[in-house]
Enzyme design. Structure first.
Site, PDB file in Angstrom:
ATOM      1  N   LEU A  38       2.961  30.126  60.602  1.00  0.00           N
ATOM      2  CA  LEU A  38       3.563  28.796  60.720  1.00  0.00           C
ATOM      3  C   LEU A  38       3.564  28.047  59.394  1.00  0.00           C
ATOM      4  O   LEU A  38       4.560  27.429  59.018  1.00  0.00           O
ATOM      5  CB  LEU A  38       2.814  27.984  61.779  1.00  0.00           C
ATOM      6  CG  LEU A  38       2.952  28.463  63.222  1.00  0.00           C
ATOM      7  CD1 LEU A  38       2.028  27.667  64.135  1.00  0.00           C
ATOM      8  CD2 LEU A  38       4.395  28.345  63.690  1.00  0.00           C
TER       9      LEU A  38
ATOM     10  N   GLU B  32       4.639  39.241  53.791  1.00  0.00           N
ATOM     11  CA  GLU B  32       3.760  39.303  54.953  1.00  0.00           C
ATOM     12  C   GLU B  32       3.351  40.743  55.174  1.00  0.00           C
ATOM     13  O   GLU B  32       4.188  41.641  55.205  1.00  0.00           O
ATOM     14  CB  GLU B  32       4.494  38.755  56.183  1.00  0.00           C
ATOM     15  CG  GLU B  32       3.844  39.024  57.522  1.00  0.00           C
ATOM     16  CD  GLU B  32       2.445  38.422  57.627  1.00  0.00           C
ATOM     17  OE1 GLU B  32       1.513  39.196  57.947  1.00  0.00           O
ATOM     18  OE2 GLU B  32       2.295  37.211  57.375  1.00  0.00           O
TER      19      GLU B  32
ATOM     20  N   GLN C 155       3.843  30.187  69.508  1.00  0.00           N
ATOM     21  CA  GLN C 155       3.822  30.522  68.090  1.00  0.00           C
ATOM     22  C   GLN C 155       4.797  31.649  67.781  1.00  0.00           C
ATOM     23  O   GLN C 155       5.448  31.642  66.734  1.00  0.00           O
ATOM     24  CB  GLN C 155       2.413  30.900  67.641  1.00  0.00           C
ATOM     25  CG  GLN C 155       2.309  31.183  66.149  1.00  0.00           C
ATOM     26  CD  GLN C 155       0.876  31.268  65.653  1.00  0.00           C
ATOM     27  OE1 GLN C 155      -0.037  30.749  66.291  1.00  0.00           O
ATOM     28  NE2 GLN C 155       0.665  31.898  64.526  1.00  0.00           N
TER      29      GLN C 155
ATOM     30  N   LEU D 278      -0.004  41.563  49.084  1.00  0.00           N
ATOM     31  CA  LEU D 278      -0.409  41.090  47.763  1.00  0.00           C
ATOM     32  C   LEU D 278      -1.622  41.894  47.344  1.00  0.00           C
ATOM     33  O   LEU D 278      -2.675  41.828  47.979  1.00  0.00           O
ATOM     34  CB  LEU D 278      -0.750  39.601  47.814  1.00  0.00           C
ATOM     35  CG  LEU D 278      -1.348  39.016  46.525  1.00  0.00           C
ATOM     36  CD1 LEU D 278      -0.295  38.960  45.427  1.00  0.00           C
ATOM     37  CD2 LEU D 278      -1.941  37.635  46.779  1.00  0.00           C
TER      38      LEU D 278
ATOM     39  N   TYR E 215      -9.492  24.769  80.658  1.00  0.00           N
ATOM     40  CA  TYR E 215     -10.759  25.021  79.982  1.00  0.00           C
ATOM     41  C   TYR E 215     -11.811  25.132  81.079  1.00  0.00           C
ATOM     42  O   TYR E 215     -11.981  24.200  81.873  1.00  0.00           O
ATOM     43  CB  TYR E 215     -11.101  23.891  79.018  1.00  0.00           C
ATOM     44  CG  TYR E 215     -10.145  23.797  77.856  1.00  0.00           C
ATOM     45  CD1 TYR E 215     -10.212  24.699  76.803  1.00  0.00           C
ATOM     46  CD2 TYR E 215      -9.168  22.801  77.816  1.00  0.00           C
ATOM     47  CE1 TYR E 215      -9.340  24.615  75.731  1.00  0.00           C
ATOM     48  CE2 TYR E 215      -8.288  22.719  76.746  1.00  0.00           C
ATOM     49  CZ  TYR E 215      -8.377  23.622  75.716  1.00  0.00           C
ATOM     50  OH  TYR E 215      -7.508  23.540  74.663  1.00  0.00           O
TER      51      TYR E 215
ATOM     52  N   ASP F 232      -4.257  28.231  57.967  1.00  0.00           N
ATOM     53  CA  ASP F 232      -5.614  28.721  58.216  1.00  0.00           C
ATOM     54  C   ASP F 232      -6.360  29.071  56.940  1.00  0.00           C
ATOM     55  O   ASP F 232      -7.599  29.123  56.946  1.00  0.00           O
ATOM     56  CB  ASP F 232      -5.567  29.941  59.129  1.00  0.00           C
ATOM     57  CG  ASP F 232      -5.290  29.584  60.579  1.00  0.00           C
ATOM     58  OD1 ASP F 232      -5.211  28.375  60.881  1.00  0.00           O
ATOM     59  OD2 ASP F 232      -5.132  30.503  61.406  1.00  0.00           O
TER      60      ASP F 232
ATOM     61  N   GLY G 111      -7.246  21.169  71.764  1.00  0.00           N
ATOM     62  CA  GLY G 111      -6.486  20.002  71.314  1.00  0.00           C
ATOM     63  C   GLY G 111      -5.098  20.340  70.823  1.00  0.00           C
ATOM     64  O   GLY G 111      -4.250  19.459  70.669  1.00  0.00           O
TER      65      GLY G 111
END
Length: 520
Positions: A14, A34, A112, A136, A212, A298, A307
């Site tokens: 993302l 990627e 996602q 990479l 949850y 991340d 959340g």
């Protein structure tokens, strides 16, 4: 073989794809690499909150995200013993919180997997090149740029870039190579997740759900159940203690037992489509920038999923960074503008990550609570529109750089989000939010300020458009922006107020402010 690109982005999640999209909107091409063979094929994080949808709206992707959202009869967010009950607390019922008093954008619920596919297509349309199955291998940087070595099935090649974006995930080899440490709560949980196919209509109905679960019979005492893009498929997860077991201990029989406990349907007919083990952490990089390398997503911050802000924060990292990179690459700004990436995004990353940790305590991990932990912020107006960016702005006397303010009572202070105000135009009603995004905008009711903006734009050779409110364009904007009728407010391309004059002034005042912001 050697190549050249203005920006090399490592990671097509993302944050990496968002950075490529918004660089493209600002006319800057990028190369995205990627290591995986394609974008995500797993549901993972889902949902696009209103602030992210404002950015996606600018990129022409609002409709695509809404179209990719599951067509259900509502959304339930609950704390419960199982998906069949009993329910301990209902956090959200049927709809997202209405925020039309703060934004013209709605919310979406694309997964996602869908969001990454949509972002990748748009990034390519805007000039980005995306290469999958490409790694990479190494990189070096100096005052002139970054030299990276990439590898794929055909061999290795060297790429020279002006800037490198680390969007390479929570382990982030780039962050590690730069020697950037992390801080935060650390490892929070180990869990096993299953993608299942089952008929849960009796338990959840025709709704998107996120449960949850708190149940001592579950492994680890906690679990989750979440909808996917398919009405008969769900993600189910439970915790485990790595000191005593590992994912291999979840045999088919034990997995089915745990899944049935989560759903609350003892004889559920279930097909396990995939199994995965995950580690949830709460950590934030000590620095978001090192020379010509900048961290997003991340690589910069990880947080528990409680959340739904992790994916949104990652996407917005790209939005807020892209205009600065483009301005520096065009020669409109000095390199010091990029110092504001760490100054502005790290405090927000820390805020959101800590808040999601506190959500985890409340929702299904009370064992994580420590003395002095505050309750989470649950007001979406604060989390989505109340944070401030106190880097590339001209701070006013008396402003101590507070991170949060009440978005329902906007101050118009530099560093705060430009308020949503509806304006009447010859072409119909429009929000101020939809007038920002490509360059700087000077809102004013004064023709003198409008002329000054045109002169400063020509002098500094930057995109600075005056928006004269009065005459054909009308609206009650001065109060929310904290200026008088003859004042002016300078708004950055990312919708944050950079500077304002509460009354009359000169072009020299505006030019000085813009030079300060752009490190000129």
């Amino acid at each position: 073989m050697s190549e050249r690109t203005p920006v090399l982005i490592v990671g097509a999640g993302l944050s990496g794809l968002s950075t490529a999209v918004f660089l493209g909107l600002h006319g800057t091409p990028s190369l995205v690499v990627e290591r995986h063979p394609g974008t995500s094929t797993h549901p993972k994080a889902r949902g696009q909150q209103h602030h992210a949808m404002e950015a996606l709206r600018l990129a022409g992707l609002e409709a695509a995200m809404i179209e990719a959202s599951p067509k259900s009869q509502g959304f339930l967010l609950r704390i419960a013993e199982s998906a069949s009950g009993p329910v301990f607390r209902e956090i959200l019922h049927d709809t997202f919180a209405p925020l039309d008093h703060l934004t013209p954008a709605g919310a979406a619920d694309a997964s996602q997997a869908s969001a990454e596919r949509i972002l990748a297509e748009r990034a390519r349309e805007l000039g980005a090149e995306i290469r999958f199955s490409t790694r990479l291998e190494s990189f070096e940087q100096d005052e002139n740029g970054v030299r990276a070595v990439l590898s794929d099935a055909t061999g290795t090649r060297e790429v020279h870039a002006d800037y490198l974006i680390a969007a390479d995930g929570h382990r982030s080899p780039i962050r590690e190579r730069l020697g950037i440490g992390t801080h935060g709560r650390g490892t929070i949980s180990h869990s096993v997740h299953w993608l299942i196919r089952a008929d849960l209509s009796a338990a959840v109905g025709d709704r998107q759900v996120m449960y949850y679960l708190q149940n001592p019979k579950l492994s680890g005492g906690s679990g989750v159940l979440a909808s996917t893009d398919h009405p008969d498929q769900f993600v189910v997860g439970v915790g485990y203690d790595p000191a005593h077991e590992d994912p291999a201990d979840f045999t088919e029989a034990r997995s089915l037992e745990q899944i049935r406990l989560v759903t609350g349907v003892p004889e559920l007919d279930v097909e396990i489509l995939a199994t995965d083990a995950t580690v949830a952490t709460m950590q934030v990089a000590d620095r978001f920038s090192a020379g010509r390398v900048h961290l997003v997503g991340d690589a910069a911050h990880t947080m528990p999923p409680h959340g739904g802000m992790g994916g949104n924060t990652a996407l917005m990292d790209g939005f807020y960074l892209a205009w600065k990179l483009a301005a520096v690459l065009r020669g409109e700004a000095g390199p010091g503008l990029l110092d504001s990436h760490d100054a502005e995004r790290r405090p927000v990353g820390e805020l959101v990550a800590e808040n999601q940790f506190r959500n985890a305590i409340v929702r299904n991990r009370p064992d994580l609570a420590e003395e002095g932990d505050a309750p989470p912020i649950e007001d979406p107006a604060v989390l989505l529109f109340g944070y401030r960016h106190n880097g590339a702005v001209v701070r006013e006397p008396g402003d101590e750089g507070e991170l949060l303010e009440d978005a329902t009572r906007p101050t118009g202070r530099p560093g705060s989000r430009a308020p949503h105000v509806r304006l009447s135009t010859p072409d119909g009603e429009v929000s101020t939010i939809d007038l920002f995004g490509r360059g700087f905008v000077l809102l004013t009711g004064s023709e003198a300020w409008a002329r000054a903006a045109e002169e400063v734009a020509a002098t500094l050779k930057v995109r600075l458009d005056p928006l004269l409110i009065g005459g054909e364009v009308t609206g009650d904007w001065t109060g929310p922006y904290g200026v008088g009728a003859d004042g002016a407010a300078l708004v950055r391309p990312d919708r944050f107020i950079a500077w304002r004059s509460q009354g009359p002034g000169t072009g020299a005042d505006l030019e000085k402010a813009l030079r300060t912001i752009l490190d000129r």
